[in-house]
Design a protein around this motif. Structure first.
Motif, PDB file in Angstrom:
ATOM      1  N   GLU A   1      40.749  32.426  30.656  1.00  0.00           N
ATOM      2  CA  GLU A   1      41.408  32.982  29.473  1.00  0.00           C
ATOM      3  C   GLU A   1      41.689  34.465  29.650  1.00  0.00           C
ATOM      4  O   GLU A   1      42.730  34.972  29.223  1.00  0.00           O
ATOM      5  CB  GLU A   1      40.559  32.750  28.224  1.00  0.00           C
ATOM      6  N   ALA A   2      40.745  35.171  30.249  1.00  0.00           N
ATOM      7  CA  ALA A   2      40.958  36.606  30.499  1.00  0.00           C
ATOM      8  C   ALA A   2      42.138  36.811  31.435  1.00  0.00           C
ATOM      9  O   ALA A   2      42.961  37.712  31.231  1.00  0.00           O
ATOM     10  CB  ALA A   2      39.692  37.235  31.077  1.00  0.00           C
TER      11      ALA A   2
ATOM     12  N   LEU B   1      38.463  40.760  24.254  1.00  0.00           N
ATOM     13  CA  LEU B   1      38.342  39.316  24.107  1.00  0.00           C
ATOM     14  C   LEU B   1      36.929  38.866  23.779  1.00  0.00           C
ATOM     15  O   LEU B   1      36.735  37.772  23.248  1.00  0.00           O
ATOM     16  CB  LEU B   1      38.796  38.617  25.397  1.00  0.00           C
TER      17      LEU B   1
ATOM     18  N   ALA C   1      32.311  33.699  29.987  1.00  0.00           N
ATOM     19  CA  ALA C   1      31.417  32.868  29.193  1.00  0.00           C
ATOM     20  C   ALA C   1      30.577  31.922  30.036  1.00  0.00           C
ATOM     21  O   ALA C   1      29.574  31.395  29.556  1.00  0.00           O
ATOM     22  CB  ALA C   1      32.227  32.065  28.179  1.00  0.00           C
TER      23      ALA C   1
ATOM     24  N   ARG D   1      34.507  35.001  26.726  1.00  0.00           N
ATOM     25  CA  ARG D   1      35.578  34.010  26.923  1.00  0.00           C
ATOM     26  C   ARG D   1      35.520  33.445  28.333  1.00  0.00           C
ATOM     27  O   ARG D   1      35.039  34.109  29.255  1.00  0.00           O
ATOM     28  CB  ARG D   1      36.954  34.655  26.733  1.00  0.00           C
TER      29      ARG D   1
ATOM     30  N   SER E   1      36.707  41.730  28.771  1.00  0.00           N
ATOM     31  CA  SER E   1      36.138  40.411  28.521  1.00  0.00           C
ATOM     32  C   SER E   1      34.780  40.297  29.183  1.00  0.00           C
ATOM     33  O   SER E   1      34.454  41.046  30.119  1.00  0.00           O
ATOM     34  CB  SER E   1      37.083  39.327  29.057  1.00  0.00           C
TER      35      SER E   1
END
Length: 228
Positions: free
Chosen positions: A18-19, A11, A49, A14, A46
């Motif tokens: 979302e992960a 990913l 973020a 992120r 991931s």
């Protein structure tokens, strides 16, 4: 006998949520495959973020503590895994395997040990021979009394989720506002601190995947999204 295939979903940078959602799609795919004849296993990679404090099934922080953490600019999130409060953020590798332990004939405790072995294999590849696992009840990977890699897993109907968080170039000051994983008197560290150079998440993906493939005896297949 051919090696099991594990679909890797990279990913990149992120949001933490979302992960987790990508992981849940992998879990759904694994359960759907079990209804048929084929296995469908996955590995979500991931880098968070933004800073987030996440807790597992053993309890959320008290309201006052949660407010203090939010005031520092971090989000808070609940995760369906073992373990207490910890930090996720930029500079950290999240590796979330979705494996079928029944097909693999792998007990949960042995699975956690295998995750530790995968992280230790990465450390060996980077020249950190002093990295080690500690005896139960401790989990993760340690250098001295400082944790480099945290592990917290969930297993439902033999399908795993969650996994490990490895500090690569993480801002470790975020850990100063909590007792990471509820372990009093223990510290945290990162690959960058231990190696004396900047180690980005992107720098460890290939050696980590090599170690994961070796420990779990699988073939990695790279995908954009989990199998339907």
């Amino acid at each position: 006998m051919s090696r099991a295939a594990v679909r890797v979903l990279r990913l990149g940078l992120r949001p933490y949520g979302e992960a987790l959602r990508a992981q849940e799609r992998c879990v759904a795919a694994a359960r759907a495959a079990r209804a048929g004849a084929a296995a469908a296993e996955g590995l979500v990679l991931s880098e968070p973020a933004a800073p987030v404090y996440a807790w597992g099934l053993r309890g959320a922080p008290a309201a006052a503590a949660a407010a203090r953490l939010r005031a520092r600019g971090a989000a808070l999130a609940a995760a369906r895994r073992g373990g207490l409060l910890t930090f996720h953020g930029p500079g950290q590798l999240l590796a979330l395997p979705v494996l079928d332990l029944r097909r693999r004939r792998l007990p949960l405790r042995a699975y956690v040990a295998a995750l530790q072995a995968a992280a230790l294999g990465l450390c060996r590849r980077l020249g950190l021979a002093a990295a080690r696992a500690l005896p139960p009840p401790y989990t993760g990977v340690w250098l001295g009394d400082s944790k480099l890699c945290a592990i917290g897993v969930h297993c439902g109907n033999y399908i795993t989720s969650h996994g490990l968080a490895l500090n690569c170039c993480t801002d470790l000051t975020w850990f100063e506002h909590i007792v990471p994983c509820g372990l009093e008197g223990k510290g945290v560290t990162s690959l960058s601190r231990e190696l004396g150079r900047h180690v980005a998440v992107a720098d460890v993906l290939e050696p980590f995947l090599d170690s994961f493939q070796e420990v779990f005896d699988c073939t990695l297949v790279f995908a954009e999204e989990p199998a339907p």
